[in-house]
Design a protein around this motif. Structure first.
Motif, PDB file in Angstrom:
ATOM      1  N   CYS A 120     -18.706 -30.251 -15.472  1.00  0.00           N
ATOM      2  CA  CYS A 120     -17.856 -29.051 -15.385  1.00  0.00           C
ATOM      3  C   CYS A 120     -17.346 -28.795 -13.957  1.00  0.00           C
ATOM      4  O   CYS A 120     -17.232 -27.649 -13.535  1.00  0.00           O
ATOM      5  CB  CYS A 120     -18.582 -27.827 -15.911  1.00  0.00           C
ATOM      6  N   GLY A 121     -17.063 -29.856 -13.221  1.00  0.00           N
ATOM      7  CA  GLY A 121     -16.517 -29.693 -11.875  1.00  0.00           C
ATOM      8  C   GLY A 121     -17.506 -29.155 -10.857  1.00  0.00           C
ATOM      9  O   GLY A 121     -17.116 -28.594  -9.842  1.00  0.00           O
ATOM     10  N   MET A 122     -18.791 -29.339 -11.088  1.00  0.00           N
ATOM     11  CA  MET A 122     -19.835 -28.868 -10.181  1.00  0.00           C
ATOM     12  C   MET A 122     -20.402 -30.072  -9.442  1.00  0.00           C
ATOM     13  O   MET A 122     -21.133 -30.882 -10.010  1.00  0.00           O
ATOM     14  CB  MET A 122     -20.932 -28.180 -10.994  1.00  0.00           C
ATOM     15  N   TYR A 123     -20.028 -30.228  -8.166  1.00  0.00           N
ATOM     16  CA  TYR A 123     -20.378 -31.405  -7.385  1.00  0.00           C
ATOM     17  C   TYR A 123     -21.389 -31.063  -6.298  1.00  0.00           C
ATOM     18  O   TYR A 123     -21.323 -30.001  -5.690  1.00  0.00           O
ATOM     19  CB  TYR A 123     -19.133 -31.999  -6.720  1.00  0.00           C
ATOM     20  N   TRP A 124     -22.266 -32.024  -6.033  1.00  0.00           N
ATOM     21  CA  TRP A 124     -23.237 -31.905  -4.949  1.00  0.00           C
ATOM     22  C   TRP A 124     -22.798 -32.809  -3.812  1.00  0.00           C
ATOM     23  O   TRP A 124     -22.524 -33.989  -4.022  1.00  0.00           O
ATOM     24  CB  TRP A 124     -24.633 -32.288  -5.440  1.00  0.00           C
ATOM     25  N   HIS A 125     -22.697 -32.251  -2.611  1.00  0.00           N
ATOM     26  CA  HIS A 125     -22.239 -32.965  -1.421  1.00  0.00           C
ATOM     27  C   HIS A 125     -23.345 -33.002  -0.371  1.00  0.00           C
ATOM     28  O   HIS A 125     -24.032 -32.005  -0.157  1.00  0.00           O
ATOM     29  CB  HIS A 125     -21.046 -32.234  -0.789  1.00  0.00           C
ATOM     30  N   LEU A 126     -23.473 -34.149   0.301  1.00  0.00           N
ATOM     31  CA  LEU A 126     -24.315 -34.268   1.480  1.00  0.00           C
ATOM     32  C   LEU A 126     -23.385 -34.184   2.679  1.00  0.00           C
ATOM     33  O   LEU A 126     -22.469 -34.998   2.818  1.00  0.00           O
ATOM     34  CB  LEU A 126     -25.064 -35.604   1.481  1.00  0.00           C
ATOM     35  N   ILE A 127     -23.603 -33.217   3.533  1.00  0.00           N
ATOM     36  CA  ILE A 127     -22.741 -33.013   4.685  1.00  0.00           C
ATOM     37  C   ILE A 127     -23.099 -34.047   5.756  1.00  0.00           C
ATOM     38  O   ILE A 127     -24.265 -34.188   6.131  1.00  0.00           O
ATOM     39  CB  ILE A 127     -22.876 -31.571   5.225  1.00  0.00           C
ATOM     40  N   VAL A 128     -22.088 -34.763   6.251  1.00  0.00           N
ATOM     41  CA  VAL A 128     -22.321 -35.847   7.205  1.00  0.00           C
ATOM     42  C   VAL A 128     -21.777 -35.540   8.600  1.00  0.00           C
ATOM     43  O   VAL A 128     -22.086 -36.263   9.542  1.00  0.00           O
ATOM     44  CB  VAL A 128     -21.752 -37.195   6.690  1.00  0.00           C
ATOM     45  N   HIS A 183     -27.323 -31.054   5.407  1.00  0.00           N
ATOM     46  CA  HIS A 183     -27.507 -30.076   4.329  1.00  0.00           C
ATOM     47  C   HIS A 183     -26.791 -30.538   3.065  1.00  0.00           C
ATOM     48  O   HIS A 183     -25.834 -31.306   3.118  1.00  0.00           O
ATOM     49  CB  HIS A 183     -26.961 -28.701   4.736  1.00  0.00           C
ATOM     50  N   ILE A 184     -27.261 -30.033   1.944  1.00  0.00           N
ATOM     51  CA  ILE A 184     -26.641 -30.275   0.643  1.00  0.00           C
ATOM     52  C   ILE A 184     -25.862 -29.018   0.263  1.00  0.00           C
ATOM     53  O   ILE A 184     -26.361 -27.902   0.434  1.00  0.00           O
ATOM     54  CB  ILE A 184     -27.710 -30.557  -0.440  1.00  0.00           C
ATOM     55  N   TRP A 185     -24.656 -29.213  -0.256  1.00  0.00           N
ATOM     56  CA  TRP A 185     -23.819 -28.099  -0.713  1.00  0.00           C
ATOM     57  C   TRP A 185     -23.404 -28.340  -2.154  1.00  0.00           C
ATOM     58  O   TRP A 185     -23.131 -29.471  -2.549  1.00  0.00           O
ATOM     59  CB  TRP A 185     -22.566 -27.979   0.144  1.00  0.00           C
ATOM     60  N   ASN A 186     -23.348 -27.270  -2.924  1.00  0.00           N
ATOM     61  CA  ASN A 186     -22.780 -27.298  -4.262  1.00  0.00           C
ATOM     62  C   ASN A 186     -21.357 -26.782  -4.145  1.00  0.00           C
ATOM     63  O   ASN A 186     -21.143 -25.661  -3.667  1.00  0.00           O
ATOM     64  CB  ASN A 186     -23.599 -26.423  -5.216  1.00  0.00           C
ATOM     65  N   ILE A 187     -20.393 -27.605  -4.556  1.00  0.00           N
ATOM     66  CA  ILE A 187     -18.987 -27.223  -4.467  1.00  0.00           C
ATOM     67  C   ILE A 187     -18.375 -27.363  -5.852  1.00  0.00           C
ATOM     68  O   ILE A 187     -18.479 -28.411  -6.489  1.00  0.00           O
ATOM     69  CB  ILE A 187     -18.239 -28.102  -3.439  1.00  0.00           C
TER      70      ILE A 187
END
Length: 186
Positions: A129-137, A144-148
């Motif tokens: 459903c368009g819910m992505y987990w990102h690792l900030i580099v 940190h991990i972000w949910n976008i």
């Protein structure tokens, strides 16, 4: 959260949690990691960096719901009409932003949204459903991990108020492995 040095015990824990029992055959290898980093002008944060190089470059078991993507992979539903991803540019956020509730018109918001999705992060995977987990580099939230999602962006970690989980890749995987909901803060 140590993003510069990998702890062998933490790496072993990650390997178990991600069901990476193929003796490193699915790992990218250090030459692959170095090539990816050189191509994008970044250094991946630890312990993710060593995990990808030595243990596994992705996992069907998760996290997130549909598995951990390879470092260079994008989710199937990402879309082909997105702007170019520029990992070397700083991730632009340091606090949650629910653009769905932002009173500014879409035309004003759009130029601010693309960098949130496409700068300074790798996409770890999706919960659908368009819910992505990102690792900030890159940038102040490196490691940190972000949910976008289509509605907004929020950092993962107890200090941000949405979860009881610990910040960073290891904390994110531990939270998932414990079977806890992502947003479990009271």
């Amino acid at each position: 959260m140590n993003t510069d040095h990998a702890d062998p015990h933490e790496l072993a824990e990650l390997g178990i949690a991600l069901d990476a029992d193929d003796a490193g055959e699915s790992a990218l290898g250090w030459s692959g990691v170095y090539a990816f980093e050189a191509e994008h002008g970044i250094v991946l944060p630890e312990p993710y960096r060593t995990l990808v190089a030595e243990i596994t470059d992705g996992s069907f078991s998760g996290p997130p719901e549909y598995g951990l993507l390879s470092v260079a992979e994008m989710p199937n539903d990402w879309g082909d009409d997105r702007p170019a991803r520029i990992l070397s540019l700083d991730f632009p956020l340091t606090e949650a932003w629910l653009w769905e509730e932002d009173p500014r018109p879409y035309e004003e918001l759009q130029p601010l949204l693309d960098p949130v999705f496409d700068h300074g992060s790798i996409v770890l995977g999706t919960d659908g459903c368009g819910m992505y987990w990102h690792l900030i580099v890159t940038g102040p939230h490196r490691g940190h991990i972000w949910n976008i999602s289509g509605e907004g962006a929020a950092p993962f970690g107890a200090e941000f108020g949405y979860t009881t989980g610990t910040s960073g890749f290891l904390g994110w995987v531990r939270h998932w492995a414990a079977g806890k909901p992502w947003f479990d803060a009271p």
